[in-house]
Scaffold this motif. Structure first.
Motif, PDB file in Angstrom:
ATOM      1  N   ARG A 161       0.766  -1.188  -0.113  1.00  0.00           N
ATOM      2  CA  ARG A 161       0.045   0.072   0.003  1.00  0.00           C
ATOM      3  C   ARG A 161       0.905   1.224  -0.104  1.00  0.00           C
ATOM      4  N   ALA A 191      -6.525   9.195  -8.611  1.00  0.00           N
ATOM      5  CA  ALA A 191      -5.608   8.622  -9.503  1.00  0.00           C
ATOM      6  C   ALA A 191      -5.395   9.505 -10.929  1.00  0.00           C
ATOM      7  N   LEU A 197      -0.417   8.518  -8.641  1.00  0.00           N
ATOM      8  CA  LEU A 197      -1.466   8.813  -7.334  1.00  0.00           C
ATOM      9  C   LEU A 197      -1.188  10.672  -7.069  1.00  0.00           C
ATOM     10  N   THR A 229      -3.747  -3.297  -9.354  1.00  0.00           N
ATOM     11  CA  THR A 229      -3.811  -2.103  -8.681  1.00  0.00           C
ATOM     12  C   THR A 229      -5.125  -1.729  -8.417  1.00  0.00           C
ATOM     13  N   VAL A 231      -7.169   1.707  -6.108  1.00  0.00           N
ATOM     14  CA  VAL A 231      -7.021   3.013  -5.804  1.00  0.00           C
ATOM     15  C   VAL A 231      -8.116   3.298  -4.416  1.00  0.00           C
ATOM     16  N   GLN A 240      -3.032   3.697  -3.081  1.00  0.00           N
ATOM     17  CA  GLN A 240      -3.089   2.686  -4.009  1.00  0.00           C
ATOM     18  C   GLN A 240      -2.516   1.189  -3.401  1.00  0.00           C
TER      19      GLN A 240
END
Length: 795
Positions: A161, A191, A197, A229, A231, A240
């Motif tokens: 993470r 995102a 990010l 992935t 988010v 994420q």
């Protein structure tokens, strides 16, 4: 015995919650644009850890109700935390620390913080962790974290993470907890393109947008690892989760590269767009680390000091943190040098007089950085003029604490944690900060010969500070001298007479002697200017002959108090009582905050001959003993060679060294009378932050003035190096513990001035070049050194 490599490292074994704050401060990485504390990436502000990232000049002003009144403060903002990164075997518990084993190593030569750790979860799964962290000296907006994860006894899906956290607050100083701590307001999170990010937050006063873009990628043996992935976002936070396959004994490397931008950066456009472009186009961690190390190599070449004592590693640590706080990346930002670096929230990130200790180092190493600091002061000259006018005076009155605007940022109330009482704070009466600015202007000019600086900005500051002192001086007909009333000296403990109903002291010796020096240098600056520029300044400032004559008069007739053959700290000092030192040392093992101890007892330090730090003795740090005697004689006071020794003998046993600067000054002053004692104070100054001698203050930020001061003790004090009268003056005073000292300087355009001192000789050499030869004076003799020449002189 330490190896040479260890002298370039700061290392910590294991995890010690009580020491974590100090370690996080000393293991911070930065580049002059920003600094990030050495907190573990999985940690949060929990009373043990304190993640913090601070951008140079990023302040926010808030107000808090305290004791029925509004208290306003401008704080250096704890900016969004870019570090958060943790992991777990799928279905397990996220690692939040502490590790089962840990070793931290800060590589000073390359500017890399490395962490080796062993993590064991509740199911007995062990994972080896190696993390490397940099704040790029080559690309100041980029910071990066590389994490290698090695499953020791398990295989399966691995979840990582990675987050950006803009919900952080200013909570790093316990005594500020009753004041407003929230400075960041969420603007956007989520995102971005190519798996980035994104996070943007804003401050309110002054308004500033701060944007971060993070790129997190996984690879194994250099090859990208496929990852799933997801988010997750919330106000002020974006995260994420990457899921990759992990195999026992096979490492997986995760690289997190983050770009940080604001709308106040030079040539700033939209900060979120700028951060996105930078993060997407950045090289991998290895490339970033290589170019970063190359820049550090350049910096260390310009900072070369060779000395044969076992504290050289700590000295390099001090230089390292100075160069992380203020670098080439600071120059275009219109920022000063915060007294506690960019390493924490103590003193609210404000700029004090500590630059007096820093610039004397930078003048002879990085003059371009010294000039940038002086430019910061010049851009706030208008605010200093306004402050003088509001006080009913002329010229420029610089603030004791400065921030974004140049107004006075000193608190008017402060908390005594020992009594729990909020008390009036009169520290803004330390008007000597203006003299420190003037001193820095003149020293920079002497070191560089930069007449352009003097003509453009330097002389104007000097003249306006001289005008302030002339305006502040009042004629005392009974004494037939001028007095400067209602001020504080560097001591800081004494802020009023115990028999008076107003704050401030009269005729502080340090303040008055330095004011006299400023008045003389103001006139010298005029003489050094080209005729046309001199006429322009005289006209612009309306500085006529009568006012300049008054400068001569005041500069020669200021009152300087004495008692028992020593310099008095201030007028009336001899009337104060002697403290029962034996009793207080018996009851309080640490007297550094004697003022708080006495206030908690219902007493006041104003009643006693007790000092927090060097005050009158500061004169002998700024000037040689010969120069101090000359300054006093110019004022009409006989001053013999015993004055320094007597003055030191009086104040030393009455000083508790409640400031890290005190050990630096005493080491300097004692060089001329007691070299062994000087070396002891030098060692104390070296240990101040590394061993947290002030008892908990290092966790709140480094003491940058003291750090620079320790380096300057080697650079100028023990070599006896002075810059005046267009010459380098040398008068070595090596302590017995120091057999040889060699360093490179930047002087008057020469980037390669080497000075080497040992017990028998002084060697001065210049690299080949087209610059003018330099004049050197050694204990009464004068000689010239030409480019390409090496002169060896016997002591």
């Amino acid at each position: 015995m330490r190896s040479p490599a260890e002298d370039w490292q700061l290392a910590y074994e294991g995890f010690d919650p009580a020491a974590e704050g100090v370690r996080e401060t000393l293991c911070a990485v930065g580049n002059g644009y920003l600094v990030t504390r050495g907190a573990a990436p999985e940690s949060t502000a929990d009373g043990v850890h304190y993640p913090g990232t601070y951008l140079a000049g990023c302040y926010d002003r808030t107000a808090t109700a305290v004791g029925g009144r509004q208290v306003e403060n401008e704080d250096l903002v704890n900016c969004p935390n870019w570090l958060p990164l943790t992991f777990r075997p799928a279905g397990g518990t996220w690692f939040t620390g502490p590790p089962a084993a840990q070793r931290l190593v800060l590589d000073l030569r390359r500017g890399v913080l490395t962490r080796h750790a062993l993590v064991e979860d509740g199911d007995g799964r062990r994972t080896r962790l190696v993390q490397r962290r940099i704040a790029s000296q080559a690309r100041p907006h980029l910071v990066a974290l590389e994490t290698e994860l090695l499953p020791e006894n398990w295989s399966g899906p691995l979840e990582v993470r990675s987050a950006l956290d803009g919900t952080v607050t200013n909570s790093g100083v316990a005594r500020y907890h009753g004041l407003t701590r929230h400075h960041l307001h969420p603007v956007e999170q989520g995102a971005g393109p190519d798996g980035l990010l994104l996070l943007e937050v804003a401050t309110a006063d002054p308004p500033r947008r701060i944007a971060l873009a993070a790129r997190t990628r996984a690879h194994r043996a250099g090859a990208p690892v496929p990852a799933v992935t997801a988010v997750h976002t919330g106000p002020g936070r974006a995260a994420q989760i990457l899921t990759v396959g992990a195999e026992q004994g096979v490492p997986v490397t995760v690289e997190k590269t983050v770009a940080v931008c604001t709308d106040r950066d030079p040539d700033a456009g939209d900060p979120l767009h700028a951060a996105t472009v930078l993060a997407a186009s950045a090289g991998d961690f290895g490339q970033l680390a290589d170019e970063h190390a190359l820049r550090w190599a350049e910096l260390w070449r310009r900072c070369r000091i060779e000395a044969d004592f076992d504290g050289i590693g700590t000295l390099r640590l001090h230089l390292f943190h100075l160069l992380q706080t203020y670098s080439e990346h600071s120059v275009g930002l219109d920022v000063g040098i915060p007294a506690r670096g960019l390493h924490g929230e103590a003193y609210r990130g404000h700029v004090f007089w500590d630059e007096l200790f820093v610039l004397q180092l930078l003048d002879l190493r990085f003059p371009e950085l010294a000039r940038a600091v002086l430019d910061y002061r010049h851009r706030r000259l208008g605010a200093a003029r306004s402050a003088a006018r509001e006080a009913g005076l002329r010229g420029a009155m610089y603030p004791w604490q400065s921030g974004s605007e140049g107004r006075e940022e000193s608190q008017r109330l402060h908390l005594n944690p020992m009594s729990g009482r909020w008390l009036p704070d009169h520290s803004h009466l330390q008007r000597h900060v203006g003299s420190a600015v003037a001193y820095n202007v003149w020293q920079y000019y002497q070191a560089t010969g930069d007449r352009g600086f003097l003509a453009d900005t330097g002389a104007e500051m000097l003249l306006e500070i001289a005008r302030f002192w002339s305006s502040a001086a009042e004629w005392n007909p009974a004494r037939e001298r001028y007095s400067i009333r209602g001020v504080l000296g560097p001591d800081e403990y004494h802020d009023a007479y115990p028999w008076a109903d107003r704050p401030g002291l009269d005729d502080n010796a340090y303040t008055n002697v330095l004011a006299s020096w400023v008045l003389a240098r103001g006139l010298d600056a005029l003489d050094a200017l080209p005729g046309r520029r001199r006429d322009e300044l005289l006209e612009r400032l309306d500085l006529d002959r009568a006012e300049r004559d008054r400068w001569q008069e005041v500069g020669r007739r200021l009152h300087v108090p004495f008692h028992d053959g020593v310099l008095s700290q201030f007028e009336g000092y001899e009337r104060l009582a002697e403290l029962d030192w034996e009793r207080y040392r018996r009851h309080y093992p640490d007297l550094r905050r004697l003022d708080r101890i006495l206030e908690a007892e219902g007493d006041t330090v104003n009643r006693y001959k007790a000092s927090k730090q060097a005050d009158a003795l500061m004169l002998f740090q700024l000037f040689s003993a010969r120069e101090v005697r000359g300054l006093l004689r110019r004022l009409g006071y006989p001053a013999g060679e015993e004055l320094l020794r007597r003055t030191v003998r009086h104040y030393l046993p009455r000083t508790v060294h409640g400031s890290t600067l005190s050990a630096v000054v005493h080491a300097w002053v004692l060089t001329r009378s007691d070299r062994r004692a000087s070396w002891r104070f030098f060692r104390d100054a070296l240990a101040a932050d590394r061993e947290d001698l002030q008892g908990g203050t290092t966790a709140e930020g480094i003491h940058l003035g003291a750090m620079a001061g320790t380096v300057d003790l080697l650079q100028r004090c023990y070599t006896g190096l002075e810059i005046r009268e267009d010459a380098l003056w040398l008068d070595p005073r090596l302590p017995s513990a120091l057999g040889r000292l060699e360093l490179d300087l930047h002087y008057r355009g020469h980037r390669g001035v080497t000075v080497a001192v040992d017990r028998r000789t002084v060697t001065v050499s210049l690299r080949e070049g087209r610059e003018e030869p330099i004049r050197v004076r050694l204990r009464g003799s004068c000689f010239t050194v030409h480019p390409g020449e090496r002169r060896v002189l016997s002591l």
